[in-house]
Design a protein around this motif. Structure first.
Motif, PDB file in Angstrom:
ATOM      1  N   PRO A 111       0.727  -1.262  -0.043  1.00 24.94           N
ATOM      2  CA  PRO A 111       0.026  -0.097   0.059  1.00 24.94           C
ATOM      3  C   PRO A 111       0.870   1.291  -0.231  1.00 24.94           C
ATOM      4  CG  PRO A 111       0.153  -1.037   2.043  1.00 24.94           C
ATOM      5  CD  PRO A 111       0.882  -1.974   1.223  1.00 24.94           C
ATOM      6  N   LYS A 112       0.379   2.605  -0.110  1.00 27.56           N
ATOM      7  CA  LYS A 112       1.055   3.695  -0.301  1.00 27.56           C
ATOM      8  C   LYS A 112       1.371   4.237   0.985  1.00 27.56           C
ATOM      9  CE  LYS A 112      -0.480   4.693  -4.772  1.00 27.56           C
ATOM     10  NZ  LYS A 112      -1.154   5.768  -5.744  1.00 27.56           N
ATOM     11  N   GLU A 113       0.610   3.808   2.101  1.00 29.02           N
ATOM     12  CA  GLU A 113       0.822   4.453   3.512  1.00 29.02           C
ATOM     13  C   GLU A 113       0.588   3.276   4.432  1.00 29.02           C
ATOM     14  OE1 GLU A 113      -3.954   5.854   3.992  1.00 29.02           O
ATOM     15  OE2 GLU A 113      -2.329   7.174   3.573  1.00 29.02           O
ATOM     16  N   ASP A 114       0.708   3.391   5.510  1.00 29.06           N
ATOM     17  CA  ASP A 114       0.811   2.051   6.580  1.00 29.06           C
ATOM     18  C   ASP A 114      -0.664   1.665   7.099  1.00 29.06           C
ATOM     19  OD1 ASP A 114       3.528   2.958   6.828  1.00 29.06           O
ATOM     20  OD2 ASP A 114       3.338   3.808   9.167  1.00 29.06           O
ATOM     21  N   VAL A 115      -0.817   0.646   7.212  1.00 30.21           N
ATOM     22  CA  VAL A 115      -2.244  -0.056   7.434  1.00 30.21           C
ATOM     23  C   VAL A 115      -2.280  -0.789   8.745  1.00 30.21           C
ATOM     24  CG1 VAL A 115      -2.497  -0.038   4.900  1.00 30.21           C
ATOM     25  CG2 VAL A 115      -1.524  -1.981   6.082  1.00 30.21           C
ATOM     26  N   PRO A 116      -3.433  -0.897   9.048  1.00 32.12           N
ATOM     27  CA  PRO A 116      -3.726  -1.675  10.148  1.00 32.12           C
ATOM     28  C   PRO A 116      -3.607  -3.090  10.116  1.00 32.12           C
ATOM     29  CG  PRO A 116      -5.625  -0.346   9.816  1.00 32.12           C
ATOM     30  CD  PRO A 116      -4.809  -0.174   8.707  1.00 32.12           C
ATOM     31  N   TYR A 117      -3.485  -3.626   8.859  1.00 28.02           N
ATOM     32  CA  TYR A 117      -3.443  -5.216   8.442  1.00 28.02           C
ATOM     33  C   TYR A 117      -3.189  -5.320   7.161  1.00 28.02           C
ATOM     34  CZ  TYR A 117      -5.496  -9.489   7.192  1.00 28.02           C
ATOM     35  OH  TYR A 117      -5.605 -10.922   6.615  1.00 28.02           O
ATOM     36  N   PHE A 118      -2.263  -6.307   6.768  1.00 26.89           N
ATOM     37  CA  PHE A 118      -2.067  -6.402   5.483  1.00 26.89           C
ATOM     38  C   PHE A 118      -2.159  -7.950   5.041  1.00 26.89           C
ATOM     39  CE2 PHE A 118       1.084  -7.839   1.957  1.00 26.89           C
ATOM     40  CZ  PHE A 118       0.553  -6.896   1.080  1.00 26.89           C
ATOM     41  N   GLU A 119      -2.808  -8.153   3.810  1.00 22.58           N
ATOM     42  CA  GLU A 119      -2.820  -9.655   3.391  1.00 22.58           C
ATOM     43  C   GLU A 119      -2.678  -9.528   1.847  1.00 22.58           C
ATOM     44  OE1 GLU A 119      -6.321 -11.974   4.839  1.00 22.58           O
ATOM     45  OE2 GLU A 119      -6.822 -12.110   2.895  1.00 22.58           O
ATOM     46  N   GLN A 120      -2.250 -10.686   1.345  1.00 26.08           N
ATOM     47  CA  GLN A 120      -2.010 -10.817  -0.231  1.00 26.08           C
ATOM     48  C   GLN A 120      -2.255 -12.163  -0.550  1.00 26.08           C
ATOM     49  OE1 GLN A 120       1.089  -8.177  -2.043  1.00 26.08           O
ATOM     50  NE2 GLN A 120       1.035  -9.536  -4.019  1.00 26.08           N
ATOM     51  N   GLU A 121      -2.514 -12.379  -1.881  1.00 30.66           N
ATOM     52  CA  GLU A 121      -2.705 -13.938  -1.947  1.00 30.66           C
ATOM     53  C   GLU A 121      -1.912 -14.306  -3.553  1.00 30.66           C
ATOM     54  OE1 GLU A 121      -6.441 -15.380  -2.004  1.00 30.66           O
ATOM     55  OE2 GLU A 121      -7.172 -14.851   0.019  1.00 30.66           O
ATOM     56  N   TRP A 122      -1.358 -15.329  -3.760  1.00 33.40           N
ATOM     57  CA  TRP A 122      -0.852 -15.732  -4.997  1.00 33.40           C
ATOM     58  C   TRP A 122      -1.493 -17.062  -5.241  1.00 33.40           C
ATOM     59  CZ3 TRP A 122       1.854 -13.655  -0.809  1.00 33.40           C
ATOM     60  CH2 TRP A 122       2.411 -12.623  -1.068  1.00 33.40           C
ATOM     61  N   GLU A 123      -0.978 -17.666  -6.409  1.00 32.38           N
ATOM     62  CA  GLU A 123      -1.403 -19.025  -7.016  1.00 32.38           C
ATOM     63  C   GLU A 123      -0.273 -19.693  -7.550  1.00 32.38           C
ATOM     64  OE1 GLU A 123      -5.604 -20.567  -8.326  1.00 32.38           O
ATOM     65  OE2 GLU A 123      -4.432 -20.101  -9.976  1.00 32.38           O
ATOM     66  N   VAL A 124       0.283 -20.795  -7.039  1.00 32.32           N
ATOM     67  CA  VAL A 124       1.425 -21.450  -7.872  1.00 32.32           C
ATOM     68  C   VAL A 124       0.926 -22.862  -8.230  1.00 32.32           C
ATOM     69  CG1 VAL A 124       3.121 -20.190  -6.299  1.00 32.32           C
ATOM     70  CG2 VAL A 124       1.965 -22.453  -5.407  1.00 32.32           C
ATOM     71  N   GLU A 125       1.615 -23.359  -9.062  1.00 31.13           N
ATOM     72  CA  GLU A 125       1.432 -24.690  -9.934  1.00 31.13           C
ATOM     73  C   GLU A 125       2.468 -25.729  -9.299  1.00 31.13           C
ATOM     74  OE1 GLU A 125      -1.136 -26.842 -12.714  1.00 31.13           O
ATOM     75  OE2 GLU A 125      -1.243 -24.830 -12.135  1.00 31.13           O
ATOM     76  N   LEU A 126       2.030 -26.810  -9.051  1.00 29.04           N
ATOM     77  CA  LEU A 126       2.696 -28.137  -8.517  1.00 29.04           C
ATOM     78  C   LEU A 126       2.359 -28.982  -9.434  1.00 29.04           C
ATOM     79  CD1 LEU A 126       2.367 -26.358  -5.689  1.00 29.04           C
ATOM     80  CD2 LEU A 126       2.417 -28.538  -4.491  1.00 29.04           C
ATOM     81  N   THR A 127       3.708 -29.507 -10.206  1.00 24.26           N
ATOM     82  CA  THR A 127       3.685 -30.535 -11.201  1.00 24.26           C
ATOM     83  C   THR A 127       4.144 -31.810 -11.122  1.00 24.26           C
ATOM     84  OG1 THR A 127       5.597 -29.551 -12.130  1.00 24.26           O
ATOM     85  CG2 THR A 127       3.234 -28.657 -12.843  1.00 24.26           C
ATOM     86  N   GLU A 128       5.270 -31.900  -9.908  1.00 26.32           N
ATOM     87  CA  GLU A 128       6.139 -33.041  -9.947  1.00 26.32           C
ATOM     88  C   GLU A 128       6.162 -33.944  -8.885  1.00 26.32           C
ATOM     89  OE1 GLU A 128      10.151 -32.426 -11.778  1.00 26.32           O
ATOM     90  OE2 GLU A 128       9.669 -30.299 -11.052  1.00 26.32           O
ATOM     91  N   LEU A 129       4.853 -33.827  -7.886  1.00 26.13           N
ATOM     92  CA  LEU A 129       4.471 -34.494  -6.803  1.00 26.13           C
ATOM     93  C   LEU A 129       4.503 -36.234  -7.189  1.00 26.13           C
ATOM     94  CD1 LEU A 129       2.345 -32.664  -4.438  1.00 26.13           C
ATOM     95  CD2 LEU A 129       4.715 -32.888  -4.288  1.00 26.13           C
ATOM     96  N   PRO A 130       5.203 -36.969  -6.423  1.00 26.37           N
ATOM     97  CA  PRO A 130       5.131 -38.502  -7.200  1.00 26.37           C
ATOM     98  C   PRO A 130       4.133 -39.405  -6.466  1.00 26.37           C
ATOM     99  CG  PRO A 130       6.997 -38.235  -5.564  1.00 26.37           C
ATOM    100  CD  PRO A 130       6.246 -36.850  -5.620  1.00 26.37           C
ATOM    101  N   TYR A 131       3.079 -38.534  -5.872  1.00 26.60           N
ATOM    102  CA  TYR A 131       1.986 -39.128  -5.128  1.00 26.60           C
ATOM    103  C   TYR A 131       0.964 -38.446  -5.128  1.00 26.60           C
ATOM    104  CZ  TYR A 131       3.172 -35.805  -1.530  1.00 26.60           C
ATOM    105  OH  TYR A 131       3.554 -34.646  -0.919  1.00 26.60           O
ATOM    106  N   GLU A 132      -0.186 -39.233  -4.587  1.00 26.42           N
ATOM    107  CA  GLU A 132      -1.576 -38.169  -4.372  1.00 26.42           C
ATOM    108  C   GLU A 132      -2.390 -38.942  -3.178  1.00 26.42           C
ATOM    109  OE1 GLU A 132      -6.057 -37.899  -6.633  1.00 26.42           O
ATOM    110  OE2 GLU A 132      -4.091 -38.056  -7.777  1.00 26.42           O
ATOM    111  N   LEU A 133      -2.614 -37.882  -2.247  1.00 25.62           N
ATOM    112  CA  LEU A 133      -3.197 -38.250  -1.052  1.00 25.62           C
ATOM    113  C   LEU A 133      -4.803 -38.160  -0.784  1.00 25.62           C
ATOM    114  CD1 LEU A 133      -0.397 -36.841   1.176  1.00 25.62           C
ATOM    115  CD2 LEU A 133      -0.445 -39.315   0.599  1.00 25.62           C
ATOM    116  N   GLU A 134      -5.363 -38.777   0.030  1.00 26.10           N
ATOM    117  CA  GLU A 134      -6.690 -38.576   0.241  1.00 26.10           C
ATOM    118  C   GLU A 134      -7.068 -37.419   1.096  1.00 26.10           C
ATOM    119  OE1 GLU A 134      -9.910 -40.778   3.023  1.00 26.10           O
ATOM    120  OE2 GLU A 134      -9.749 -41.817   1.044  1.00 26.10           O
ATOM    121  N   GLY A 135      -6.106 -37.459   2.233  1.00 28.92           N
ATOM    122  CA  GLY A 135      -6.172 -36.426   3.265  1.00 28.92           C
ATOM    123  C   GLY A 135      -7.464 -36.020   3.935  1.00 28.92           C
TER     124      GLY A 135
END
Length: 286
Positions: A111-135
């Motif tokens: 932000p351009k000035e100080d804030v009471p709280y800051f949050e930001q999100e991103w999205e990344v891609e996973l392609t090489e995990l050698p397993y799949e879990l039920e979790g």
């Protein structure tokens, strides 16, 4: 459980490499993955919070510094947070990190000035995990429950866990955490020997450190994660010191807390899900 051994070159651990001069909270797929009371300059593994390859959501939260009495998050502190997405392989025989890559920047939009709280999100891609879990994928959406009814059920389960820990019942704890143990062995690529050693050490630690050392189950609030699939209790009040140790802030900890014999404390974190068609919680992650 018979553990399938994955070749070393395929033992991918995805991570977020973070450098910052202030405490931050990081969420992975709407699950709290980090909350530290010190500057964070490390890598947060993503494997515990993902079940298979595909898109993964990362969220950063920054709050005013409790210990300094701040009421705002400064632009300077926000801009000094550097996040990179990447991966590595750990050779457990030599304890060396191989193929460490942290080259996908997650840019901060400050932000351009100080804030009471800051949050930001991103999205990344996973392609090489050698397993799949039920979790927790087949878990009920706990957002649909009556909140008071759900909290009563969660607290009752925690009371059972508290008694098990305070009584030093390591084998009983192992039985309740078996599904978590099984999946952890997969996403951290444990050998059969490593898995059994970890179970044994954990049982011994419960007997040695937890017996008659658990503090009362109190000052908690219920938290839902993973878009309502996971639930837990967390301490809700800041502390400046605890059990003769200062500074020590236990806000955000699991309320399953054991006192150190001389000072300080530790805790047993559990993330619970309720399988579809079942009325019994299952411990699936820390």
């Amino acid at each position: 459980m018979k553990i399938q051994q994955i070749p070393l070159e395929k033992q991918i651990t995805y991570m977020i490499d973070i450098t910052t001069n202030i405490p931050v909270i990081v969420y992975v797929n709407d699950i709290k993955a980090s909350e530290l009371n010190m500057p964070l300059g490390t890598a947060i593994d993503l494997n515990p919070y993902v079940l298979k390859n595909g898109k993964c959501k990362i969220k950063l939260q920054i709050f005013p510094l409790f210990r300094k009495g701040d009421t705002l998050v400064t632009v300077e502190n926000i801009m000094r947070c550097n996040l990179f997405f990447g991966s590595y392989i750990r050779n457990k025989e030599t304890d060396k990190i191989l193929n460490y890559k942290a080259d996908v920047a997650l840019p901060i939009v400050a932000p351009k000035e100080d804030v009471p709280y800051f949050e930001q999100e991103w999205e990344v891609e996973l392609t090489e995990l050698p397993y799949e879990l039920e979790g927790w994928s087949k878990g009920q959406d706990l957002r649909k429950w009556d909140k008071k009814e759900l909290e009563k059920k969660v607290v009752a389960y925690y009371q059972k866990l508290w008694s098990i820990l305070n009584n030093g019942e390591g084998e009983r704890w192992t039985k309740l955490t078996q599904k978590r143990i099984n999946e952890t062995a997969i996403f951290y690529y444990e050998s059969q020997e490593e898995n059994q050693k970890a179970i044994k050490n954990n049982q011994q630690n419960i007997v040695k450190y937890c017996t008659n050392m658990m503090i009362p189950l109190e000052d908690y609030e219920m938290k839902l994660y993973a878009e309502g699939k996971l639930v837990c209790l967390e301490r809700k009040t800041h502390t400046k010191e605890f059990n003769n140790k200062s500074p020590l802030d236990i806000k955000g900890w699991s309320p399953l807390i054991l006192k150190g014999k001389k000072s300080g404390a530790g805790y047993y974190n559990v993330l619970l899900y309720l399988p579809q068609g079942s009325n019994e919680f299952v411990i699936i992650r820390k």
